[in-house]
Design an enzyme around this catalytic site. Structure first.
Site, PDB file in Angstrom:
ATOM      1  N   ASP A  33       0.815  -1.223   0.000  1.00  0.00           N
ATOM      2  CA  ASP A  33       0.000   0.000   0.000  1.00  0.00           C
ATOM      3  C   ASP A  33       0.847   1.271   0.000  1.00  0.00           C
ATOM      4  O   ASP A  33       0.607   2.190   0.794  1.00  0.00           O
ATOM      5  CB  ASP A  33      -0.938   0.022   1.218  1.00  0.00           C
ATOM      6  CG  ASP A  33      -1.817  -1.197   1.319  1.00  0.00           C
ATOM      7  OD1 ASP A  33      -2.190  -1.747   0.275  1.00  0.00           O
ATOM      8  OD2 ASP A  33      -2.134  -1.600   2.456  1.00  0.00           O
TER       9      ASP A  33
ATOM     10  N   GLU B 267     -10.693   0.111  -5.660  1.00  0.00           N
ATOM     11  CA  GLU B 267     -10.397   0.628  -4.334  1.00  0.00           C
ATOM     12  C   GLU B 267      -8.921   0.997  -4.289  1.00  0.00           C
ATOM     13  O   GLU B 267      -8.210   0.921  -5.285  1.00  0.00           O
ATOM     14  CB  GLU B 267     -10.754  -0.384  -3.248  1.00  0.00           C
ATOM     15  CG  GLU B 267      -9.906  -1.637  -3.251  1.00  0.00           C
ATOM     16  CD  GLU B 267     -10.202  -2.547  -2.063  1.00  0.00           C
ATOM     17  OE1 GLU B 267     -11.261  -2.383  -1.425  1.00  0.00           O
ATOM     18  OE2 GLU B 267      -9.353  -3.412  -1.767  1.00  0.00           O
TER      19      GLU B 267
END
Length: 503
Positions: free
Chosen positions: A14, A178
């Site tokens: 991430d 997302e």
């Protein structure tokens, strides 16, 4: 300088990246380990070193203290967005276990333990967007939404923009868009997402939406659909970043088996107002970048534990919140001493397990353990930490009988003792070897009386990346009590080897 992918063969998922002058800062996800939300620094986008953590702990409750059957495994800090705004650095993430969004801020990004604001709402996988002095969060899974923040980012702005921007496709999609990263570049708003279709290549890919108007009509384009030949695991989700010279790059990550989610660096070009990621739609194994190589400290380290103060190297992180009074370097100089003041049922409920990342393609870790302070029912040693864990260590039984044992998580979820040897000394060397090369994903367990001649114990651990913990395998030093708290175990000479002569 030549770049070789992956740039980090260790769990660093991430990523979000910002630039301050000629210096780049990256934030990553560490879930439930503490301290968390690591800040990494680089000057060449390839070599990164840890400089700080956004928080030391998130909350001090049963979830983060491993108490009363609760834990933060698979939860905690997710997908942080990083921005520099009005002289301050901001980091925002959601904790689904707390059902809250946290916005941390500091004037010194290289100092750990930032201040924070708390929003009692969940803005899943959000990204900061700063536009003409107005701050926003863009967030969501499938239904992409925007919420405007107060000027100081302390919370949601009353009567500010708060609406759905658009919905992303759902037909033949396993995971709708997302992991947003939002930018305003060249007069366009660009929103980058990860998406996982069931058709086509059926792997994670990078999707971009763009618009000239923030709340206008958005166009959609697939920017990258490549796995570099690794098990159809698409390289996706991450950041765009520019250099002082105006060149563009992207850092994305790939699910890479048991070692975790690892980052890649890609060149970025622009065509008809769209960013092109990679070279001819592919992630290059290597390419040249016109930046001087940065002499970064390694992301994994050895440690003698011979310290004059009770201060850990940045590269160590605890499994959940530590009991600060139960660890010390100064009580027995030259050693890390772990104490217990509570009981644990097994390795996943043990407090004060001290961890570092593992690394590919192969690595090994060893440590010396002294056992004089252990009580009956105590267990101390080294663990390969994930949902399907394995460990080697010393178990103390009644009448001061001690055994070297390998334990693993059984198929029914219980902790099982796999193999043991009687142990009559007070000092032993323990070792775990990790092999991630070619998806082998095997861990092996060894012990020694002299740190030279090693004896293998137990069967190989077939490591599996599971979502119950949601991290790549870590190595951990552990000590816990099952019967009577108050004992201690001493460790010294923790050694990390990134390349092994024999495997």
């Amino acid at each position: 300088m030549k770049i070789q992918n992956p740039i980090i063969w260790a769990d660093m998922p991430d990523p979000d990246v910002i630039r301050t002058g000629d210096t780049y800062y990256m934030v990553s996800t560490t879930m439930f380990v503490m301290p968390g939300a690591p800040i990494l620094k680089s000057k060449d986008l390839c070599h990164w070193e840890l400089v700080s953590y956004v928080f030391n702990t998130i909350e001090d409750n049963d979830i983060y203290q491993l108490k009363n059957g609760k834990n933060a495994y698979g939860k905690g800090q997710w997908a942080t967005s990083l921005k520099f705004y009005n002289g301050l650095y901001y980091a925002c993430f959601v904790c689904h276990d707390m059902q809250k969004t946290y916005i941390y801020y500091t004037d010194n990004i290289e100092k750990s333990g930032w201040n924070r604001y708390i929003i009692n709402d969940v803005f899943h996988d959000m990204s900061f967007l700063l536009d003409n002095g107005r701050p926003y969060l863009i967030y969501g899974n499938g239904d992409i939404k925007i919420v405007e923040l107060k000027e100081d980012l302390s919370g949601v702005k009353d009567a500010g923009i708060n609406q759905r921007l658009f919905s992303t496709p759902s037909e033949n999609i396993r995971l709708r868009c997302e992991g947003c990263r939002a930018y305003k570049i060249y007069g366009y708003y660009y929103l980058l997402f990860i998406e996982w279709p069931d058709d086509g290549n059926s792997r994670r890919r990078v999707v971009c939406y763009r618009s000239k108007e923030l709340v206008g009509e958005y166009e959609r384009k697939i920017l990258l659909d490549d796995d570099m030949g690794y098990q159809n695991q698409g390289i996706a989700q991450g950041a765009l970043i520019d250099t002082l010279e105006g060149e563009w790059y992207s850092i994305l990550f790939q699910d890479h088996g048991a070692v975790g989610r690892i980052p890649y660096l890609l060149p970025v070009s622009w065509e008809a107002g769209w960013p092109n990621l990679g070279i001819n739609g592919k992630v290059p194994e290597e390419f040249e970048i016109p930046l001087k190589e940065y002499d970064a400290k390694p992301l994994i380290t050895c440690d003698s534990f011979n310290h004059n103060e009770n201060e850990l190297d940045l590269r160590w992180e605890w499994n959940h919140n530590p009991e600060e009074e139960c660890w010390t370097f100064t009580e027995h100089p030259g050693y890390l001493r772990l104490r217990t003041k509570s009981l644990a049922k097994n390795l996943l409920t043990a407090r004060n397990t001290l961890t570092q990342r593992t690394s590919g393609p192969r690595c090994a870790f060893s440590v010396e353990l002294k056992t004089e302070g252990m009580k009956a029912g105590d267990y101390a040693g080294l663990i390969a930490l994930q949902g399907d864990y394995g460990a080697i260590g010393i178990r103390a039984d009644e009448n001061n009988l001690k055994r070297i044992i390998v334990t693993k998580k059984a198929s029914d979820g219980r902790q099982k003792e796999e193999e043991y040897r009687l142990f009559t000394d007070n000092s032993i060397f323990l070792r775990i070897e990790f092999d991630f090369k070619n998806s082998r994903d095997i861990a092996e367990f060894y012990y020694s009386q002299d740190s030279i001649n090693w004896v293998k114990l137990g069967s190989d651990l077939h490591m599996t990346y599971t979502l119950d913990l949601f991290i790549g395998y870590r190595v951990g030093i552990f000590y816990y009590s099952q019967k009577t708290a108050g004992g201690f175990a001493d460790f010294r000479d923790f050694i990390y080897e990134s390349i092994l002569k024999v495997f």
